[in-house]
Design a protein around this motif. Structure first.
Motif, short mmCIF file in Angstrom:
data_model
loop_
_atom_site.label_atom_id
_atom_site.label_comp_id
_atom_site.label_asym_id
_atom_site.label_seq_id
_atom_site.Cartn_x
_atom_site.Cartn_y
_atom_site.Cartn_z
N PHE A 85 -82.45 -39.19 -25.00
CA PHE A 85 -81.62 -40.26 -24.46
C PHE A 85 -82.33 -41.01 -23.34
N LEU A 86 -83.00 -40.28 -22.45
CA LEU A 86 -83.73 -40.93 -21.35
C LEU A 86 -84.88 -41.78 -21.88
N GLN A 87 -85.56 -41.29 -22.90
CA GLN A 87 -86.66 -42.06 -23.48
C GLN A 87 -86.12 -43.33 -24.15
N ALA A 88 -85.00 -43.21 -24.85
CA ALA A 88 -84.40 -44.38 -25.49
C ALA A 88 -83.92 -45.39 -24.44
N SER A 89 -83.36 -44.93 -23.35
CA SER A 89 -82.90 -45.86 -22.31
C SER A 89 -84.08 -46.57 -21.66
N ARG A 90 -85.23 -45.90 -21.55
CA ARG A 90 -86.42 -46.53 -21.00
C ARG A 90 -86.89 -47.66 -21.91
N TYR A 91 -86.87 -47.41 -23.23
CA TYR A 91 -87.27 -48.46 -24.18
C TYR A 91 -86.30 -49.63 -24.15
N VAL A 92 -85.02 -49.35 -24.03
CA VAL A 92 -84.02 -50.42 -23.98
C VAL A 92 -84.20 -51.25 -22.71
N ARG A 93 -84.43 -50.59 -21.57
CA ARG A 93 -84.63 -51.31 -20.32
C ARG A 93 -85.87 -52.20 -20.39
N LYS A 94 -86.98 -51.68 -20.93
CA LYS A 94 -88.20 -52.48 -21.06
C LYS A 94 -87.99 -53.63 -22.04
N TYR A 95 -87.22 -53.41 -23.10
CA TYR A 95 -86.95 -54.47 -24.06
C TYR A 95 -86.22 -55.62 -23.38
N TYR A 96 -85.20 -55.31 -22.60
CA TYR A 96 -84.44 -56.37 -21.93
C TYR A 96 -85.24 -57.04 -20.81
N GLU A 97 -86.13 -56.30 -20.14
CA GLU A 97 -86.99 -56.92 -19.13
C GLU A 97 -87.95 -57.90 -19.79
N ASN A 98 -88.56 -57.49 -20.91
CA ASN A 98 -89.48 -58.38 -21.62
C ASN A 98 -88.75 -59.56 -22.25
N ARG A 99 -87.54 -59.35 -22.69
CA ARG A 99 -86.75 -60.41 -23.30
C ARG A 99 -86.40 -61.48 -22.26
N SER A 100 -86.10 -61.05 -21.03
CA SER A 100 -85.76 -62.02 -19.99
C SER A 100 -86.98 -62.79 -19.51
N LYS A 101 -88.19 -62.24 -19.63
CA LYS A 101 -89.39 -62.93 -19.21
C LYS A 101 -89.78 -64.03 -20.20
N VAL A 102 -89.40 -63.89 -21.46
CA VAL A 102 -89.78 -64.85 -22.48
C VAL A 102 -89.07 -66.17 -22.24
N ARG A 103 -87.83 -66.13 -21.80
CA ARG A 103 -87.04 -67.35 -21.63
C ARG A 103 -87.58 -68.19 -20.58
#
Length: 103
Positions: A85-103
């Motif tokens: 669960f902690l590993q999955a939450s880390r991937y989700v957090r990085k996904y949303y951080e990278n997604r916000s940088k693209v905009r």
């Protein structure tokens, strides 16, 4: 007579005001550039991950023990599920951080 001198000086300043440089009192705050904010964010992530790991391990251990699974397997399974669960939450957090940088 210093009072009289001060009054005369103030009157002179009022008659002939000097232009003062205008300073912008408002600065744009960027938390990504503040090293203290970055350090506090990483400390928060560390303690939040530690608390989440502990609580999930206890919860899943209790669930597995309620299902009458052997204690060794229930604790091991709870630890593995918590780490996943902690590993999955880390991937989700990085996904949303990278997604916000693209905009």
């Amino acid at each position: 007579m210093p009072v009289r001198e001060n009054v005369l000086r103030d009157q002179e300043v009022l008659r002939n005001p000097q232009p003062q440089p205008v300073e912008n009192p408002f600065t744009q705050y960027d938390p990504s550039q503040d090293p203290d904010a970055i350090e506090n964010r990483y400390e928060f992530y560390y303690f939040a991950n530690l608390a989440a790991f502990s609580l999930m391990t206890i919860l899943f251990s209790f669930i597995f023990l309620s299902l009458e699974v052997a204690s060794v397997w229930s604790i091991s399974g709870a630890i593995l599920i918590s780490l996943a669960f902690l590993q999955a939450s880390r991937y989700v957090r990085k996904y949303y951080e990278n997604r916000s940088k693209v905009r």
